[in-house]
Design an enzyme around this catalytic site. Structure first.
Site, PDB file in Angstrom:
ATOM      1  NE  ARG A   1      -4.038  -1.899   0.046  1.00 60.38           N
ATOM      2  CZ  ARG A   1      -4.016  -3.171  -0.384  1.00 60.38           C
ATOM      3  NH1 ARG A   1      -2.864  -3.603  -0.916  1.00 60.38           N
ATOM      4  NH2 ARG A   1      -5.134  -3.990  -0.255  1.00 60.38           N
TER       5      ARG A   1
ATOM      6  CD  GLU B   1      -6.057   1.106   1.187  1.00 61.70           C
ATOM      7  OE1 GLU B   1      -5.979  -0.005   1.748  1.00 61.70           O
ATOM      8  OE2 GLU B   1      -7.014   1.248   0.493  1.00 61.70           O
TER       9      GLU B   1
ATOM     10  CB  SER C   1      -9.048  -1.450   3.813  1.00 59.80           C
ATOM     11  OG  SER C   1      -9.310  -2.904   3.169  1.00 59.80           O
TER      12      SER C   1
HETATM   13  P1  FAD Z   1      -8.551   8.344  -6.305  1.00 57.92           P
HETATM   14  O1  FAD Z   1      -9.235   8.087  -4.735  1.00 57.92           O
HETATM   15  O2  FAD Z   1      -8.940   9.428  -7.126  1.00 57.92           O
HETATM   16  O3  FAD Z   1      -7.024   8.807  -5.735  1.00 57.92           O
HETATM   17  C1  FAD Z   1      -6.371   8.249  -4.462  1.00 57.92           C
HETATM   18  C2  FAD Z   1      -5.124   8.899  -4.512  1.00 57.92           C
HETATM   19  O4  FAD Z   1      -4.143   8.925  -5.622  1.00 57.92           O
HETATM   20  C3  FAD Z   1      -5.277  10.405  -4.100  1.00 57.92           C
HETATM   21  O5  FAD Z   1      -3.997  10.857  -3.411  1.00 57.92           O
HETATM   22  C4  FAD Z   1      -5.122  11.137  -5.629  1.00 57.92           C
HETATM   23  O6  FAD Z   1      -4.954  12.618  -5.573  1.00 57.92           O
HETATM   24  C5  FAD Z   1      -3.971  10.296  -6.206  1.00 57.92           C
HETATM   25  N1  FAD Z   1      -4.296  10.224  -7.485  1.00 57.92           N
HETATM   26  C6  FAD Z   1      -5.155   9.600  -8.176  1.00 57.92           C
HETATM   27  N2  FAD Z   1      -4.998   9.496  -9.711  1.00 57.92           N
HETATM   28  C7  FAD Z   1      -3.499  10.009  -9.875  1.00 57.92           C
HETATM   29  C8  FAD Z   1      -2.959  10.180 -10.879  1.00 57.92           C
HETATM   30  N3  FAD Z   1      -3.266  10.022 -12.144  1.00 57.92           N
HETATM   31  N4  FAD Z   1      -1.544  10.846 -10.605  1.00 57.92           N
HETATM   32  C9  FAD Z   1      -1.280  11.154  -9.463  1.00 57.92           C
HETATM   33  N5  FAD Z   1      -1.930  11.085  -8.370  1.00 57.92           N
HETATM   34  C10 FAD Z   1      -3.196  10.340  -8.364  1.00 57.92           C
HETATM   35  N6  FAD Z   1      -7.425  -0.702  -2.990  1.00 57.92           N
HETATM   36  C11 FAD Z   1      -6.748  -1.817  -3.100  1.00 57.92           C
HETATM   37  O7  FAD Z   1      -5.457  -1.813  -3.239  1.00 57.92           O
HETATM   38  N7  FAD Z   1      -7.257  -3.293  -2.891  1.00 57.92           N
HETATM   39  C12 FAD Z   1      -8.368  -3.618  -2.989  1.00 57.92           C
HETATM   40  O8  FAD Z   1      -8.695  -4.624  -2.991  1.00 57.92           O
HETATM   41  C13 FAD Z   1      -9.357  -2.329  -2.935  1.00 57.92           C
HETATM   42  N8  FAD Z   1     -10.632  -2.623  -2.609  1.00 57.92           N
HETATM   43  C14 FAD Z   1     -11.417  -1.572  -2.629  1.00 57.92           C
HETATM   44  C15 FAD Z   1     -13.072  -1.698  -2.355  1.00 57.92           C
HETATM   45  C16 FAD Z   1     -13.799  -0.726  -2.472  1.00 57.92           C
HETATM   46  C17 FAD Z   1     -15.216  -1.021  -2.302  1.00 57.92           C
HETATM   47  C18 FAD Z   1     -13.312   0.621  -2.547  1.00 57.92           C
HETATM   48  C19 FAD Z   1     -14.408   1.651  -2.534  1.00 57.92           C
HETATM   49  C20 FAD Z   1     -11.843   1.140  -2.514  1.00 57.92           C
HETATM   50  C21 FAD Z   1     -10.838  -0.160  -2.788  1.00 57.92           C
HETATM   51  N9  FAD Z   1      -9.708   0.042  -2.652  1.00 57.92           N
HETATM   52  C22 FAD Z   1      -8.688  -1.010  -2.906  1.00 57.92           C
HETATM   53  C23 FAD Z   1      -9.192   1.398  -2.645  1.00 57.92           C
HETATM   54  C24 FAD Z   1      -9.065   2.058  -4.074  1.00 57.92           C
HETATM   55  O9  FAD Z   1      -9.990   1.436  -4.930  1.00 57.92           O
HETATM   56  C25 FAD Z   1      -7.695   2.121  -4.860  1.00 57.92           C
HETATM   57  O10 FAD Z   1      -6.748   2.774  -3.857  1.00 57.92           O
HETATM   58  C26 FAD Z   1      -7.845   2.619  -6.178  1.00 57.92           C
HETATM   59  O11 FAD Z   1      -6.590   2.602  -6.772  1.00 57.92           O
HETATM   60  C27 FAD Z   1      -7.984   4.294  -6.209  1.00 57.92           C
HETATM   61  O12 FAD Z   1      -8.555   4.898  -7.432  1.00 57.92           O
HETATM   62  P2  FAD Z   1      -9.034   6.040  -7.645  1.00 57.92           P
HETATM   63  O13 FAD Z   1      -9.123   6.294  -9.027  1.00 57.92           O
HETATM   64  O14 FAD Z   1     -10.606   5.994  -7.130  1.00 57.92           O
HETATM   65  O15 FAD Z   1      -8.428   6.961  -6.949  1.00 57.92           O
HETATM   66  N1  EPU Z   2     -11.954 -10.814   9.433  1.00 60.18           N
HETATM   67  C1  EPU Z   2     -12.684 -10.510  10.802  1.00 60.18           C
HETATM   68  N2  EPU Z   2     -13.570  -9.756  10.894  1.00 60.18           N
HETATM   69  C2  EPU Z   2     -13.970  -8.957   9.509  1.00 60.18           C
HETATM   70  C3  EPU Z   2     -13.543  -9.292   8.548  1.00 60.18           C
HETATM   71  C4  EPU Z   2     -12.281 -10.288   8.471  1.00 60.18           C
HETATM   72  O1  EPU Z   2     -12.153 -11.277  11.695  1.00 60.18           O
HETATM   73  O2  EPU Z   2     -15.098  -8.427   9.782  1.00 60.18           O
HETATM   74  C5  EPU Z   2     -10.612 -11.672   9.569  1.00 60.18           C
HETATM   75  C6  EPU Z   2     -11.015 -12.870   8.727  1.00 60.18           C
HETATM   76  O3  EPU Z   2     -10.310 -13.970   9.370  1.00 60.18           O
HETATM   77  C7  EPU Z   2     -10.195 -12.616   7.415  1.00 60.18           C
HETATM   78  C8  EPU Z   2      -9.092 -11.454   7.737  1.00 60.18           C
HETATM   79  O4  EPU Z   2      -9.731 -10.916   8.746  1.00 60.18           O
HETATM   80  O5  EPU Z   2      -9.533 -14.042   7.139  1.00 60.18           O
HETATM   81  C9  EPU Z   2      -8.831 -10.701   6.453  1.00 60.18           C
HETATM   82  O6  EPU Z   2      -9.797 -10.601   5.875  1.00 60.18           O
HETATM   83  P1  EPU Z   2     -10.014 -10.306   4.257  1.00 60.18           P
HETATM   84  O7  EPU Z   2      -9.646 -11.378   3.554  1.00 60.18           O
HETATM   85  O8  EPU Z   2     -11.293  -9.656   4.079  1.00 60.18           O
HETATM   86  O9  EPU Z   2      -8.960  -9.101   3.906  1.00 60.18           O
HETATM   87  P2  EPU Z   2      -8.317  -8.003   4.579  1.00 60.18           P
HETATM   88  O10 EPU Z   2      -7.137  -7.965   5.390  1.00 60.18           O
HETATM   89  O11 EPU Z   2      -9.450  -7.360   5.468  1.00 60.18           O
HETATM   90  C10 EPU Z   2      -7.245  -6.887   2.594  1.00 60.18           C
HETATM   91  C11 EPU Z   2      -7.080  -5.498   1.843  1.00 60.18           C
HETATM   92  C12 EPU Z   2      -8.198  -5.516   0.955  1.00 60.18           C
HETATM   93  C13 EPU Z   2      -8.107  -6.899  -0.057  1.00 60.18           C
HETATM   94  C14 EPU Z   2      -8.218  -8.101   0.666  1.00 60.18           C
HETATM   95  C15 EPU Z   2      -8.220  -9.009  -0.280  1.00 60.18           C
HETATM   96  C16 EPU Z   2      -5.673  -4.091   3.054  1.00 60.18           C
HETATM   97  C17 EPU Z   2      -6.017  -2.975   4.045  1.00 60.18           C
HETATM   98  N3  EPU Z   2      -6.931  -4.609   3.058  1.00 60.18           N
HETATM   99  O12 EPU Z   2      -8.427  -6.843   3.204  1.00 60.18           O
HETATM  100  O13 EPU Z   2      -7.919  -4.117   0.183  1.00 60.18           O
HETATM  101  O14 EPU Z   2      -9.211  -6.553  -0.900  1.00 60.18           O
HETATM  102  O15 EPU Z   2      -7.280  -7.980   1.692  1.00 60.18           O
HETATM  103  O16 EPU Z   2      -6.659  -9.216  -0.655  1.00 60.18           O
HETATM  104  O17 EPU Z   2      -4.537  -4.590   2.893  1.00 60.18           O
HETATM  105  C18 EPU Z   2      -8.365  -1.946   0.263  1.00 60.18           C
HETATM  106  O18 EPU Z   2      -7.277  -1.896   0.294  1.00 60.18           O
HETATM  107  O19 EPU Z   2      -9.546  -1.048   0.144  1.00 60.18           O
HETATM  108  C19 EPU Z   2      -9.238  -3.292   0.124  1.00 60.18           C
HETATM  109  C20 EPU Z   2     -10.406  -3.618   0.269  1.00 60.18           C
END
Ligand code: FAD
Ligand code: EPU
Length: 338
Positions: A162, A333, A238
């Site tokens: 991250r 995050e 997250s």
């Molecule tokens: P924005 O929110 O628009 O921007 C994020 C940051 O990057 C800001 O600081 C912005 O200024 C900067 N930025 C954006 N575009 C540019 C650019 N072109 N150049 C320079 N800076 C820029 N993240 C994960 O890693 N794994 C996940 O599994 C994951 N799951 C998610 C699930 C949900 C439901 C949601 C809502 C979010 C999740 N995220 C996850 C977080 C998010 O989707 C990612 O961080 C994604 O890359 C953000 O993209 P965005 O275009 O919305 O960025």
């Molecule tokens: N768990 C709980 N309670 C809950 C949810 C989960 O105890 O309410 C426990 C479960 O045992 C589970 C563990 O936590 O096994 C991990 O949960 P999960 O697999 O959902 O993953 P996470 O660690 O919560 C991370 C990333 C996600 C990414 C998933 C899958 C971060 C901060 N988050 O979540 O990324 O999608 O793994 O790889 O690393 C994001 O960055 O926005 C994001 C959604």
């Protein structure tokens, strides 16, 4: 081209109401250069905007928000691998599905992550055992101060969990305009992440019969079962990073809490922040407009379209409680603006 006093609520997936003093939507590099020059002349702070799925607006933004709408996608196949290049404004999930539909593997574990291509390197997006850096080749970015385009390869980006150089020493200095990825010529599914392994085992899916499309479907099903759709329940995924701790800390927590969820990360341990928050009793909690999602405790939600202050207040309360109960610090995050 530059608009004044624009509502950013539709531009952030937490649906926080806040205004940007200035707003520009750019579709070309020249428009981006012009927008940057406008901000530099007035010494305005800049908020580059993709899909707004990883930002928290803590108040009105006094500068220029730039919606990056640069488009374009190309794919070049060679024996050793396939190179995919996409402009910053392309939708990330659509890019994943474009490759998957062509039968090309490599990005399927990153299906359904919201947002745009240009933001993907900022925090080195990751899910289900794969991070962007595993498929990254290079990126192009416009230097804010000069308007020049520079190329960055993997070594320049300092990718970590991250994290990247664009959150560190080069923070606020570049706008990413294009990202190139390399997909392996010979695909192997990566299905080691516990939730993915369990999903496949339950359905008796045979490893040999797996395709990138099947893995993308599995990842999408798992995600849909626990992550709220931002259009229905506003959220930013997250809210905290999973904390990485040393072995001494991990072992003492494990003795006190044998069911602690943690993964080895080199010679350190990554703790599941969701487990810590859940165990501290916060899953499903509500504080007026904001709360904690009831099927994923790491996701803060904003069903009542509350302010950034309400949300960050709840985040601070949760982090303080986790620190008091487990001695572990949680770091948000998403990035806070302004
Ligand atoms: P924005 O929110 O628009 O921007 C994020 C940051 O990057 C800001 O600081 C912005 O200024 C900067 N930025 C954006 N575009 C540019 C650019 N072109 N150049 C320079 N800076 C820029 N993240 C994960 O890693 N794994 C996940 O599994 C994951 N799951 C998610 C699930 C949900 C439901 C949601 C809502 C979010 C999740 N995220 C996850 C977080 C998010 O989707 C990612 O961080 C994604 O890359 C953000 O993209 P965005 O275009 O919305 O960025
Ligand atoms: N768990 C709980 N309670 C809950 C949810 C989960 O105890 O309410 C426990 C479960 O045992 C589970 C563990 O936590 O096994 C991990 O949960 P999960 O697999 O959902 O993953 P996470 O660690 O919560 C991370 C990333 C996600 C990414 C998933 C899958 C971060 C901060 N988050 O979540 O990324 O999608 O793994 O790889 O690393 C994001 O960055 O926005 C994001 C959604």
């Amino acid at each position: 081209m530059i608009e004044a006093d624009i509502d950013l609520q539709p531009h952030n997936t937490l649906a926080i109401p806040a205004q940007s003093a200035h707003f520009a939507r750019v579709r070309t590099l020249d428009q981006l250069r012009e927008a940057l020059a406008f901000a530099l002349r007035r010494r305005l702070p800049i908020l580059p905007l993709g899909g707004g799925s990883n930002i928290v607006l803590t108040g009105d933004f006094p500068g220029l928000a730039i919606q990056l709408d640069l488009r374009g996608l190309s794919l070049k196949s060679e024996d050793l691998g396939h190179t995919v290049s996409a402009a910053a404004g392309e939708n990330w999930h659509q890019l994943v599905m474009t490759t998957v539909k062509k039968g090309l593997g490599g990005l399927e574990n990153l299906a359904l992550i919201p947002g745009k291509v240009g933001a993907a390197p900022i925090q080195n997006i990751g899910a289900y055992g794969i991070e962007l850096r595993d498929r990254f080749s290079s990126l192009q970015a416009m230097e804010i101060a000069s308007g020049e385009i520079h190329t960055f390869d993997t070594g320049d980006c300092a990718f970590a969990y991250r994290d990247s150089v664009f959150k560190g020493s080069l923070r606020d200095q570049y706008i990413i305009t294009q990202v190139s990825l390399v997909l392996p010529g010979k695909w192997q599914p990566y299905i080691g992440y516990p939730a993915l392994r369990e999903y496949l085992q339950k359905r008796n899916w045979d490893r040999a019969a797996l395709t990138p499309a099947l893995v993308a479907r599995a990842v999408s099903d798992i995600r849909n079962s626990k992550l709220p759709l931002p259009e229905i329940i506003p959220n930013a995924g997250s809210f905290f990073k999973n904390p990485v701790v040393d072995t001494v800390c991990y072992e003492s927590l494990k003795v006190a809490h044998p069911d602690l969820v943690a993964f080895a990360a080199g010679d350190r341990w990554k703790l599941a922040a969701a487990w810590l928050i859940d165990r501290a009793g916060w899953r499903g909690a509500r504080r007026n407009a904001v709360g904690v999602h009831d099927s994923q405790a790491l996701v803060l939600v904003n069903p009542g379209r509350g302010s950034g202050d309400e949300l960050t207040g709840l985040a601070e309360e949760i982090a303080a409680d986790v620190r008091a109960k487990f001695g572990v610090s949680l770091e948000p995050e998403p990035r806070y603006y302004p």
